[in-house]
Design an enzyme around this catalytic site. Structure first.
Site, mmCIF file in Angstrom:
data_model
loop_
_atom_site.group_PDB
_atom_site.id
_atom_site.type_symbol
_atom_site.label_atom_id
_atom_site.label_comp_id
_atom_site.label_asym_id
_atom_site.label_seq_id
_atom_site.Cartn_x
_atom_site.Cartn_y
_atom_site.Cartn_z
ATOM 1 N N LYS A 1 -7.397 8.262 -1.453
ATOM 2 C CA LYS A 1 -8.873 8.490 -0.890
ATOM 3 C C LYS A 1 -9.400 9.592 -1.383
ATOM 4 O O LYS A 1 -9.560 10.789 -1.017
ATOM 5 C CB LYS A 1 -8.636 8.917 0.669
ATOM 6 N N ASP B 1 -3.415 4.316 -2.031
ATOM 7 C CA ASP B 1 -4.309 4.714 -1.020
ATOM 8 C C ASP B 1 -4.485 6.392 -0.991
ATOM 9 O O ASP B 1 -3.720 6.908 -0.180
ATOM 10 C CB ASP B 1 -3.929 4.287 0.435
ATOM 11 N N LYS C 1 0.983 -1.296 -0.160
ATOM 12 C CA LYS C 1 -0.059 -0.023 -0.033
ATOM 13 C C LYS C 1 0.868 1.447 0.035
ATOM 14 O O LYS C 1 1.927 1.422 0.867
ATOM 15 C CB LYS C 1 -0.881 0.197 1.308
ATOM 16 N N ARG D 1 3.328 -1.362 10.629
ATOM 17 C CA ARG D 1 4.423 -1.388 11.427
ATOM 18 C C ARG D 1 5.081 -2.838 12.038
ATOM 19 O O ARG D 1 6.149 -3.027 12.216
ATOM 20 C CB ARG D 1 4.353 -0.219 12.620
ATOM 21 N N ASP E 1 -14.287 14.494 -4.526
ATOM 22 C CA ASP E 1 -14.443 15.574 -5.192
ATOM 23 C C ASP E 1 -15.676 15.594 -5.935
ATOM 24 O O ASP E 1 -16.237 14.647 -5.826
ATOM 25 C CB ASP E 1 -13.137 15.844 -6.022
ATOM 26 N N THR F 1 -11.871 6.168 10.884
ATOM 27 C CA THR F 1 -12.093 5.560 12.511
ATOM 28 C C THR F 1 -11.418 6.766 13.413
ATOM 29 O O THR F 1 -11.664 6.542 14.567
ATOM 30 C CB THR F 1 -10.891 4.488 12.502
HETATM 31 O O1 C5P Z 1 1.119 0.391 11.167
HETATM 32 P P1 C5P Z 1 -0.235 -0.185 11.083
HETATM 33 O O2 C5P Z 1 -0.271 -1.509 10.987
HETATM 34 O O3 C5P Z 1 -1.053 0.397 11.955
HETATM 35 O O4 C5P Z 1 -0.686 0.620 9.579
HETATM 36 C C1 C5P Z 1 -2.069 0.605 9.340
HETATM 37 C C2 C5P Z 1 -2.403 0.992 8.032
HETATM 38 O O5 C5P Z 1 -3.592 1.282 7.719
HETATM 39 C C3 C5P Z 1 -1.680 2.667 8.072
HETATM 40 O O6 C5P Z 1 -1.346 2.858 6.605
HETATM 41 C C4 C5P Z 1 -3.042 3.308 8.381
HETATM 42 O O7 C5P Z 1 -3.021 4.576 7.779
HETATM 43 C C5 C5P Z 1 -4.180 2.495 7.639
HETATM 44 N N1 C5P Z 1 -5.478 2.604 8.215
HETATM 45 C C6 C5P Z 1 -5.617 2.566 9.537
HETATM 46 N N2 C5P Z 1 -6.985 2.527 9.988
HETATM 47 C C7 C5P Z 1 -7.816 2.880 9.053
HETATM 48 C C8 C5P Z 1 -7.714 3.397 7.967
HETATM 49 C C9 C5P Z 1 -6.284 2.987 7.466
HETATM 50 O O8 C5P Z 1 -4.895 2.151 10.309
HETATM 51 N N3 C5P Z 1 -9.321 3.012 9.716
#
Ligand code: C5P
Length: 232
Positions: free
Chosen positions: A61, A59, A32, A211, A64, A119
């Site tokens: 998003k 990603d 992503k 992460r 418009d 979220t």
């Molecule tokens: O590092 P981590 O596993 O928390 O990353 C989750 C990814 O999913 C990040 O790129 C974050 O921006 C994305 N994301 C999220 N929650 C959402 C939508 C997207 O954690 N509701």
């Protein structure tokens, strides 16, 4: 439909993301690319990662007026990404325009996924600032339903919502779910998390993991463990 683990490559430079991808000598993970990397490196970063053989979820998003989204989606489609997204709040008309823009001359197109309510938006802020006076779960499901009506392929949602989204929109409607952690892992700033096995049980189609893989001592081993617990 392909179940897969998508690695959130939340890096700020080409150098950092390429060093990370160089670790993967056998596998070609689905990745992503988010706004930070795309805005700093431009469309070239998508082309380069694609050339290396990775599938890409871009990603960005989009949100418009329909004609602008349609034309912009046509540009992303030509970049040959595999999945992209938009805000369902842009209306069914905007989502339909997006699909038109994405569809290539040969009829193929990248998967198109909607963001429902972020979220980070609380019930309180949604009511007071956005003037939407209904339970946020209902809003999420209503937006998912609108996305389905517009012909989209699925939504980004919490794994906790994946089951209900499938009940309302059907098993073929894709759920792309972040917030996944190993049972023995560090939760970090994610609040409502599930393990890969639980995400599999509730019917997530794609899990998005950042992460726990990108910051792991051994990212390739962490990726393989996510694959085996989610798919294997
Ligand atoms: O590092 P981590 O596993 O928390 O990353 C989750 C990814 O999913 C990040 O790129 C974050 O921006 C994305 N994301 C999220 N929650 C959402 C939508 C997207 O954690 N509701």
């Amino acid at each position: 439909m392909g179940k897969d683990v998508i690695i959130a490559c939340d890096f700020s430079s080409k150098k950092a993301v390429m060093e990370f991808l160089d670790l993967f000598t056998e596998e070609k993970p689905f990745v992503k690319i988010g706004m930070e990397l795309y805005y700093s490196e431009g469309p070239e970063i998508v082309k380069e990662i694609k050339k290396r053989g990775h599938k890409i979820f871009l990603d960005l998003k989009l949100h418009d007026i329909p004609i602008t989204v349609k034309k912009s989606m046509a540009v992303l489609s030509r970049l040959d990404v595999d999945m992209c997204n938009l805000h369902a709040a842009g209306t069914v008309a905007m989502m339909e325009a997006a699909i038109e823009g994405l569809t290539r001359e040969d009829g193929t197109r990248p998967l198109l996924i909607a963001v429902t309510q972020l979220t980070s938006t609380s019930q309180e802020r949604m009511e007071k600032e956005l003037l939407i006076p209904v339970p946020i779960d209902e809003v999420v499901m209503h937006y998912a339903h609108n996305s389905k009506l517009a012909g989209l392929d699925g939504v980004v949602c919490s794994p906790l919502e994946a089951g209900l989204v499938h009940e309302i929109c059907g098993d073929d409607f894709i759920t792309v779910t972040p917030g996944v952690r190993f049972a023995d892992g560090n939760v970090g700033d994610q609040v409502r998390v599930m393990t890969p096995e639980q995400a599999k049980e509730v019917g997530s189609d794609y899990i998005v993991v950042g992460r726990p893989i990108t910051a792991a001592d051994d990212p390739v081993a962490a990726y393989k463990r996510f694959i085996s617990e989610f798919i294997g």
